[in-house]
Design a protein around this motif. Structure first.
Motif, PDB file in Angstrom:
ATOM      1  N   UNK A 120       0.824  -1.200   0.000  1.00  0.00           N
ATOM      2  CA  UNK A 120       0.000   0.000   0.000  1.00  0.00           C
ATOM      3  C   UNK A 120       0.862   1.255   0.000  1.00  0.00           C
ATOM      4  N   UNK A 121       0.498   2.224  -0.836  1.00  0.00           N
ATOM      5  CA  UNK A 121       1.248   3.482  -0.930  1.00  0.00           C
ATOM      6  C   UNK A 121       0.396   4.682  -0.533  1.00  0.00           C
ATOM      7  N   UNK A 122      -0.793   4.426   0.029  1.00  0.00           N
ATOM      8  CA  UNK A 122      -1.634   5.525   0.457  1.00  0.00           C
ATOM      9  C   UNK A 122      -2.287   6.247  -0.713  1.00  0.00           C
ATOM     10  N   UNK A 123      -2.724   7.482  -0.449  1.00  0.00           N
ATOM     11  CA  UNK A 123      -3.370   8.309  -1.471  1.00  0.00           C
ATOM     12  C   UNK A 123      -2.287   8.974  -2.308  1.00  0.00           C
ATOM     13  N   UNK A 128       2.315   9.047  -9.962  1.00  0.00           N
ATOM     14  CA  UNK A 128       2.807   7.842  -9.308  1.00  0.00           C
ATOM     15  C   UNK A 128       1.866   6.661  -9.526  1.00  0.00           C
ATOM     16  N   UNK A 129       0.570   6.929  -9.517  1.00  0.00           N
ATOM     17  CA  UNK A 129      -0.421   5.848  -9.568  1.00  0.00           C
ATOM     18  C   UNK A 129      -0.556   5.231 -10.956  1.00  0.00           C
ATOM     19  N   UNK A 130      -0.516   6.061 -12.001  1.00  0.00           N
ATOM     20  CA  UNK A 130      -0.743   5.560 -13.360  1.00  0.00           C
ATOM     21  C   UNK A 130       0.384   5.891 -14.332  1.00  0.00           C
ATOM     22  N   UNK A 131       1.390   6.624 -13.892  1.00  0.00           N
ATOM     23  CA  UNK A 131       2.501   6.951 -14.784  1.00  0.00           C
ATOM     24  C   UNK A 131       2.198   8.081 -15.753  1.00  0.00           C
ATOM     25  N   UNK A 168      -6.389   5.858  -3.865  1.00  0.00           N
ATOM     26  CA  UNK A 168      -5.646   4.817  -3.161  1.00  0.00           C
ATOM     27  C   UNK A 168      -4.759   4.042  -4.132  1.00  0.00           C
ATOM     28  N   UNK A 169      -3.486   3.941  -3.789  1.00  0.00           N
ATOM     29  CA  UNK A 169      -2.513   3.251  -4.634  1.00  0.00           C
ATOM     30  C   UNK A 169      -2.039   1.988  -3.925  1.00  0.00           C
ATOM     31  N   UNK A 170      -2.275   0.842  -4.536  1.00  0.00           N
ATOM     32  CA  UNK A 170      -1.839  -0.427  -3.940  1.00  0.00           C
ATOM     33  C   UNK A 170      -2.816  -0.932  -2.902  1.00  0.00           C
TER      34      UNK A 170
END
Length: 214
Positions: A120-123, A128-131, A168-170
């Motif tokens: 998990x990387x949080x919000x 960062x999330x999709x490049x 939310x990422x991860x």
């Protein structure tokens, strides 16, 4: 018989294969797991086997295992464990309550699917999330890592559903399919799998037959 077992990720290393290739591998401590319950079509409407992993000391079990689960383990005659998971099979007749599952059911060259929870990387933002690409980094652009344009202005004048956005990422259930078993160490309950698997070190993993085995 279908193969399935619970384990945890210990980390990554590298080994030389028979052809001299240096391959990255993930070390998984798999089992031993104990069968706690067997479900059948007659009694439950489907076939499955419930197994537990990481047996707990008695004083620790009283603190982290609630009373319904303690009763469930007691009914099966199995010591309480940290993890309890169910694997669905087409036929569970070859399993019995109290049976121990170990890495011996797997062998070198097997193809497996490994399921775990990703880190998990949080919000996070869309870069960062999709490049996504970023804005100009020069002084005064004042827009370096923003999301940018999400839709046309006049038409359709809205953001369509499904558009990648910050969030939310991860920390999601992830399955890596068709991984190769490089080696099995029965004495130490270890499986060496070529490549990476989801989650952090010591994260819980489910290992089972590959659905799309070649």
């Amino acid at each position: 018989m279908k193969k399935a077992i619970l384990g945890k990720k210990l980390g990554m290393t590298q080994v030389f294969l028979e052809d001299g290739t240096l391959a990255p591998v993930t070390v998984i401590q798999a089992g031993p797991c104990t069968v706690v319950q067997k479900k059948t079509i007659e009694s439950d409407g489907y076939e499955s086997v419930q197994v537990c992993f990481e047996t707990l000391p008695e004083n620790r079990a009283k603190k982290i295992v609630n009373k319904p689960k303690q009763g469930h383990f007691k009914k099966a005659g199995v010591a309480p464990a940290r993890y309890l998971k169910e694997f669905r099979f087409e036929d569970s007749s070859s399993y019995e309550v109290g049976q121990t599952l170990s890495v011996s059911q797997f062998s070198k060259g097997d193809r497996i699917d490994v399921t775990g929870t990703s880190k998990g990387h949080g919000f996070t933002g869309v870069i960062q999330r999709y490049g996504f690409g970023r804005g100009p980094m020069s002084h005064g652009s004042k827009y370096h890592r923003g999301v940018g344009a999400l839709s046309a202005g006049s038409n359709p004048s809205k953001v369509h559903k499904g558009r990648p956005l910050p969030g939310q990422h991860g920390n999601k259930r992830v399955t890596i399919q068709n991984l190769e078993v490089v080696d099995v160490d029965e004495d130490r309950n270890l499986i060496l799998v070529r490549g990476s698997v989801p989650g952090p070190n010591n994260g819980l993993l489910s290992v089972r037959n590959a659905v799309k085995a070649k």
